[in-house]
Motif scaffolding. Structure first.
Motif: not given
Length: 337
Positions: A162, A165-168, A231, A234, A236-237
């Motif tokens: 992570k 970021g989580w999304k990537s 968002s 989210d 991103d965690k």
């Protein structure tokens, strides 16, 4: 052995959740929901079955009875696990009256029920939305190539790392080595995950016609990433999607919900970010040939041979993007006049 009736819901209750424990959330590959579920079972004196890495960094199922053991079975592991004696061990513990949590792919949960021949009141099953099981042979070929390059044996593989970021994170993998150093492979440099997410070359062929997609689910609870959540939910965690598929699953969820941030969602939200909920991955015909070639060919060379390697154009675009990023950073700091 045979078909077991579990009375799971035809339409689950859907939640977006993440644990309030920031450290657990960071170390989890989604929002930490599995850890909270497993901790509840362990704190009642129960056992939890899940997948861990063995000494060869291959994945095997095991039973844990402590929070320290829970660290080993946390996080996604993108290959088939070795079941060993896990079904026998689970059955023996159930017959002793122990509370058991079992986490595995939907087909593994189905296999457990078939082995047991019935559902047990003291059994809680957890599955996940599965894209397909990767071949351990392919994973080992990739890891061996990386170990040779680094001159050291790997001791831990952290998929969906992570940092960044989580999304990537699905395209980012951290590998820790025995001498204390680690490397992070990301994007097209992360050849194992790149090949998995684009070419499907080493997904198990039977996963191309999976019979346990959709609903009703195999597990009492289904775990997934809540890809595509708005968002506001989210940061991103990591945001977990939880599907509550049975009364047993609902009872366990009610016991842990105070440990998490919880938002109820609509059933229709599953599909945009998780198409594999109801659809099988398309596995190419060359899978067998690819795996056979790994006997005398490196992972990278095999990936190139069968079209799973990033194209030269895409790799040049990545280099240009990095150069532009560096230039912009220098310019913003006043280092370019």
């Amino acid at each position: 052995m045979g078909v077991v009736t579990t009375n799971h819901f035809k339409q689950p209750d859907i939640y977006a959740v993440w644990t309030k424990d920031a450290d657990v959330r960071y170390k989890s590959t989604s929002g930490g929901a599995f850890t909270e579920l497993a901790k509840n079972i362990l704190n009642k004196g129960g056992l939890v079955a899940g997948a861990r890495y063995n000494e060869e960094c291959l994945v095997e199922h095991c039973l844990v009875d402590s929070l320290d053991g829970l660290d080993e079975i946390r996080q996604s592991k993108y290959m088939s696990s070795i079941p060993g004696n896990i079904y026998k061990d689970v059955k023996a513990a159930l017959e002793e009256g122990r509370l058991i949590g079992f986490c595995g792919a939907p087909c593994q949960v189905l296999g457990l029920y078939s082995f047991l021949g019935k559902d047990y009141d003291n059994l809680i099953t957890m599955d996940f939305i599965c894209r397909g099981m990767n071949s351990p042979k392919a994973f080992k070929a990739w890891l061996s190539e990386l170990e040779e390059r680094e001159g050291c044996k790997a001791k831990k593989v952290w998929f969906k790392y992570k940092d960044g970021g989580w999304k990537s994170s699905p395209k980012r993998t951290r590998v820790d080595f025995e001498d204390g150093h680690y490397v992070v492979k990301e994007g097209e440099d992360n050849l194992y995950m790149y090949g998995y997410l684009t070419s499907n070359l080493y997904i198990r062929p039977s996963c191309g016609n999976c019979t346990v997609k959709g609903v009703p689910r195999q597990g009492d609870i289904t775990l997934a990433d809540f890809w595509g959540i708005e968002s506001e939910l989210d940061d991103d965690k990591g945001t977990s999607m939880l599907l509550i598929n049975s009364e047993k699953g609902r009872d366990l969820f009610d016991e842990i919900r105070n440990n998490m941030v919880v938002h109820q969602r609509n059933f229709s939200e599953i599909f945009n970010g998780n198409p594999m909920f109801s659809t099988s991955a398309k596995v190419p015909n060359e899978t067998h040939e690819f795996l056979a070639d790994l006997d005398n060919m490196s992972f990278t060379d095999a990936l190139k041979k069968y079209g799973g390697y990033p194209s030269a154009i895409s790799r040049w675009k990545k280099i240009v993007k990095k150069i532009k990023t560096v230039i912009l950073c220098l310019a913003s700091n006043g280092d370019i006049k």
